[in-house]
Design a protein around this motif. Structure first.
Motif, PDB file in Angstrom:
ATOM      1  N   VAL A 167       0.853  -1.193   0.000  1.00 58.45           N
ATOM      2  CA  VAL A 167       0.000   0.000   0.000  1.00 58.45           C
ATOM      3  C   VAL A 167       0.887   1.241   0.000  1.00 58.45           C
ATOM      4  O   VAL A 167       1.638   1.472   0.957  1.00 58.45           O
ATOM      5  CB  VAL A 167      -0.927   0.013   1.228  1.00 58.45           C
ATOM      6  CG1 VAL A 167      -1.824   1.247   1.199  1.00 58.45           C
ATOM      7  CG2 VAL A 167      -1.776  -1.260   1.273  1.00 58.45           C
ATOM      8  N   PRO A 168       0.833   2.062  -1.034  1.00 61.80           N
ATOM      9  CA  PRO A 168       1.684   3.268  -1.093  1.00 61.80           C
ATOM     10  C   PRO A 168       1.352   4.247   0.032  1.00 61.80           C
ATOM     11  O   PRO A 168       0.188   4.560   0.269  1.00 61.80           O
ATOM     12  CB  PRO A 168       1.367   3.879  -2.462  1.00 61.80           C
ATOM     13  CG  PRO A 168       0.752   2.759  -3.251  1.00 61.80           C
ATOM     14  CD  PRO A 168       0.031   1.906  -2.261  1.00 61.80           C
ATOM     15  N   ALA A 169       2.385   4.733   0.678  1.00 59.11           N
ATOM     16  CA  ALA A 169       2.173   5.702   1.760  1.00 59.11           C
ATOM     17  C   ALA A 169       1.618   7.014   1.219  1.00 59.11           C
ATOM     18  O   ALA A 169       0.923   7.750   1.939  1.00 59.11           O
ATOM     19  CB  ALA A 169       3.487   5.945   2.502  1.00 59.11           C
ATOM     20  N   ALA A 174      -2.184  11.678   1.002  1.00 60.88           N
ATOM     21  CA  ALA A 174      -3.128  12.483   0.224  1.00 60.88           C
ATOM     22  C   ALA A 174      -4.524  12.452   0.855  1.00 60.88           C
ATOM     23  O   ALA A 174      -5.210  13.481   0.919  1.00 60.88           O
ATOM     24  CB  ALA A 174      -3.190  11.972  -1.211  1.00 60.88           C
ATOM     25  N   ALA A 175      -4.929  11.265   1.323  1.00 58.57           N
ATOM     26  CA  ALA A 175      -6.248  11.148   1.954  1.00 58.57           C
ATOM     27  C   ALA A 175      -6.302  11.949   3.250  1.00 58.57           C
ATOM     28  O   ALA A 175      -7.331  12.549   3.585  1.00 58.57           O
ATOM     29  CB  ALA A 175      -6.571   9.676   2.220  1.00 58.57           C
ATOM     30  N   SER A 176      -5.194  11.955   3.990  1.00 54.67           N
ATOM     31  CA  SER A 176      -5.153  12.720   5.240  1.00 54.67           C
ATOM     32  C   SER A 176      -5.290  14.216   4.960  1.00 54.67           C
ATOM     33  O   SER A 176      -5.984  14.939   5.684  1.00 54.67           O
ATOM     34  CB  SER A 176      -3.844  12.455   5.978  1.00 54.67           C
ATOM     35  OG  SER A 176      -3.738  11.089   6.340  1.00 54.67           O
ATOM     36  N   ARG A 184     -11.695   5.836   7.782  1.00 54.82           N
ATOM     37  CA  ARG A 184     -12.049   6.038   6.382  1.00 54.82           C
ATOM     38  C   ARG A 184     -10.914   5.602   5.460  1.00 54.82           C
ATOM     39  O   ARG A 184     -11.140   4.993   4.408  1.00 54.82           O
ATOM     40  CB  ARG A 184     -12.378   7.513   6.147  1.00 54.82           C
ATOM     41  CG  ARG A 184     -12.769   7.856   4.717  1.00 54.82           C
ATOM     42  CD  ARG A 184     -14.052   7.158   4.313  1.00 54.82           C
ATOM     43  NE  ARG A 184     -14.464   7.524   2.971  1.00 54.82           N
ATOM     44  CZ  ARG A 184     -15.496   6.980   2.337  1.00 54.82           C
ATOM     45  NH1 ARG A 184     -16.225   6.057   2.943  1.00 54.82           N
ATOM     46  NH2 ARG A 184     -15.806   7.369   1.130  1.00 54.82           N
ATOM     47  N   ARG A 185      -9.681   5.885   5.846  1.00 54.38           N
ATOM     48  CA  ARG A 185      -8.532   5.485   5.029  1.00 54.38           C
ATOM     49  C   ARG A 185      -8.404   3.972   4.972  1.00 54.38           C
ATOM     50  O   ARG A 185      -8.044   3.400   3.945  1.00 54.38           O
ATOM     51  CB  ARG A 185      -7.248   6.108   5.578  1.00 54.38           C
ATOM     52  CG  ARG A 185      -7.191   7.620   5.479  1.00 54.38           C
ATOM     53  CD  ARG A 185      -5.767   8.129   5.600  1.00 54.38           C
ATOM     54  NE  ARG A 185      -5.134   7.724   6.834  1.00 54.38           N
ATOM     55  CZ  ARG A 185      -5.181   8.409   7.967  1.00 54.38           C
ATOM     56  NH1 ARG A 185      -5.861   9.558   8.020  1.00 54.38           N
ATOM     57  NH2 ARG A 185      -4.561   7.989   9.047  1.00 54.38           N
ATOM     58  N   PHE A 186      -8.727   3.319   6.099  1.00 49.85           N
ATOM     59  CA  PHE A 186      -8.643   1.856   6.121  1.00 49.85           C
ATOM     60  C   PHE A 186      -9.648   1.242   5.159  1.00 49.85           C
ATOM     61  O   PHE A 186      -9.309   0.364   4.358  1.00 49.85           O
ATOM     62  CB  PHE A 186      -8.886   1.333   7.539  1.00 49.85           C
ATOM     63  CG  PHE A 186      -9.025  -0.165   7.616  1.00 49.85           C
ATOM     64  CD1 PHE A 186      -7.908  -0.978   7.536  1.00 49.85           C
ATOM     65  CD2 PHE A 186     -10.284  -0.755   7.737  1.00 49.85           C
ATOM     66  CE1 PHE A 186      -8.036  -2.362   7.588  1.00 49.85           C
ATOM     67  CE2 PHE A 186     -10.421  -2.131   7.794  1.00 49.85           C
ATOM     68  CZ  PHE A 186      -9.291  -2.934   7.717  1.00 49.85           C
ATOM     69  N   TRP A 187     -10.925   1.689   5.220  1.00 47.75           N
ATOM     70  CA  TRP A 187     -11.976   1.100   4.386  1.00 47.75           C
ATOM     71  C   TRP A 187     -11.824   1.465   2.907  1.00 47.75           C
ATOM     72  O   TRP A 187     -12.128   0.658   2.030  1.00 47.75           O
ATOM     73  CB  TRP A 187     -13.353   1.550   4.881  1.00 47.75           C
ATOM     74  CG  TRP A 187     -13.842   0.759   6.049  1.00 47.75           C
ATOM     75  CD1 TRP A 187     -13.930   1.184   7.342  1.00 47.75           C
ATOM     76  CD2 TRP A 187     -14.276  -0.596   6.058  1.00 47.75           C
ATOM     77  NE1 TRP A 187     -14.396   0.171   8.153  1.00 47.75           N
ATOM     78  CE2 TRP A 187     -14.629  -0.942   7.389  1.00 47.75           C
ATOM     79  CE3 TRP A 187     -14.413  -1.576   5.067  1.00 47.75           C
ATOM     80  CZ2 TRP A 187     -15.098  -2.193   7.753  1.00 47.75           C
ATOM     81  CZ3 TRP A 187     -14.892  -2.829   5.439  1.00 47.75           C
ATOM     82  CH2 TRP A 187     -15.214  -3.122   6.756  1.00 47.75           C
ATOM     83  N   SER A 188     -11.340   2.659   2.625  1.00 48.45           N
ATOM     84  CA  SER A 188     -11.302   3.140   1.239  1.00 48.45           C
ATOM     85  C   SER A 188      -9.976   2.871   0.538  1.00 48.45           C
ATOM     86  O   SER A 188      -9.932   2.809  -0.689  1.00 48.45           O
ATOM     87  CB  SER A 188     -11.594   4.639   1.191  1.00 48.45           C
ATOM     88  OG  SER A 188     -12.876   4.907   1.715  1.00 48.45           O
TER      89      SER A 188
END
Length: 277
Positions: A167-169, A174-176, A184-188
């Motif tokens: 999984v690219p950091a 970017a999501a943060s 949300r980051r975990f599910w998406s």
């Protein structure tokens, strides 16, 4: 170069399987004379309450253990993948249970649940823990689940860690920035990208736990009574100790078909979800 491996596989695997299928159509006790009886063994299986109970127990045990192993394994893997101290050391520590023999672990847990835990329970005045968990027909299977999850989670942790490395950091960063929280980051992001690893863990875990044997032999022997008797234990006892060689071979053939069917169904469903993700 393929021929030697093919010959070994055919001689040590295919021929014994075909022999087993043949003898499942006989009344062989495992020795001496026998006669061909067709599908009578298979018909008798579906009306045998002991066989039905063994299948129900095995399915219940495998389902609960598969869920727990994957949930706990994923949570630990997420923790180890974070930036924590002694991360590499902890990875090695968590993998130790997987390299230990199941029988050895089973005997250790049997002693703990039969001796140590009741002693602690009596000292603390906790009635629920003051007697052996493995001696209770309604709760004995929980002790086997605890031991199996402790041992089996190690493998799922390693697989999930391998998946998390892919999984690219940058995606999380970017999501943060966009305001997405950890959940949300975990599910998406995380879960869709490691779904292939999740598929591997679920399929392998369910297959292994459906074949549960060593843990039960070491901890309860299938008891109290037959409350923790799995399909594998029933086949072993009936086939090698009870003179039901042909009958339990029929049980083994049905069980093999069930495991293959479960594996194909899981792969079909989970890979469909993987494509959707």
């Amino acid at each position: 170069m393929v021929l030697p491996a093919f010959v070994l596989f055919f001689v040590l695997h295919t021929i014994p399987v075909l022999q087993g299928i043949f003898f499942s159509l006989t009344d062989s006790p495992g020795y001496g004379a026998w006669k061909f009886i067709g599908l009578s063994n298979y018909a008798a299986l579906f009306s045998d309450p002991r066989v039905v109970d063994a299948y129900l127990f095995t399915f219940k045990f495998a389902a609960v253990t598969t869920v727990l192993v994957n949930v706990i394994g994923l949570l630990i893997a997420l923790g180890l993948n974070a930036r924590i101290r002694l991360k590499n050391t902890l990875r090695g520590v968590y993998f130790i249970p997987y390299v230990l023999a199941l029988l050895v672990i089973g005997y250790v847990f049997s002693y703990m649940l039969n001796q140590s835990l009741p002693t602690i329970g009596r000292a603390l005045g906790i009635e629920a823990l003051s007697s052996s968990l493995l001696a209770d027909p309604d709760r004995a299977w929980l002790g086997i689940v605890v031991m199996t999850v402790w041992q089996g989670a190690a493998f799922t942790i390693i697989i999930y860690l391998a998946g998390l490395q892919t999984v690219p950091a940058d995606l999380h960063e970017a999501a943060s920035i966009d305001g997405a929280g950890p959940w949300r980051r975990f599910w998406s992001i995380t879960l869709p990208m490691i779904w292939g690893f999740f598929t591997i863990n679920v399929v392998l875990a369910l297959k292994n736990f459906l074949q549960v044997f060593d843990q039960i032999i070491a901890m309860t022997g299938g008891g109290p009574g037959t409350s923790t008797e799995s399909i594998g234990v029933l086949i072993y006892r009936g086939g090698f100790e009870g003179g039901e060689y042909g009958y339990q071979l029929a049980n083994a053939v049905v069980f093999m078909i069930v495991i293959v069917a479960f594996a194909f169904f899981q792969l079909r469903v989970l890979r469909r979800e993987e494509v959707s993700a």
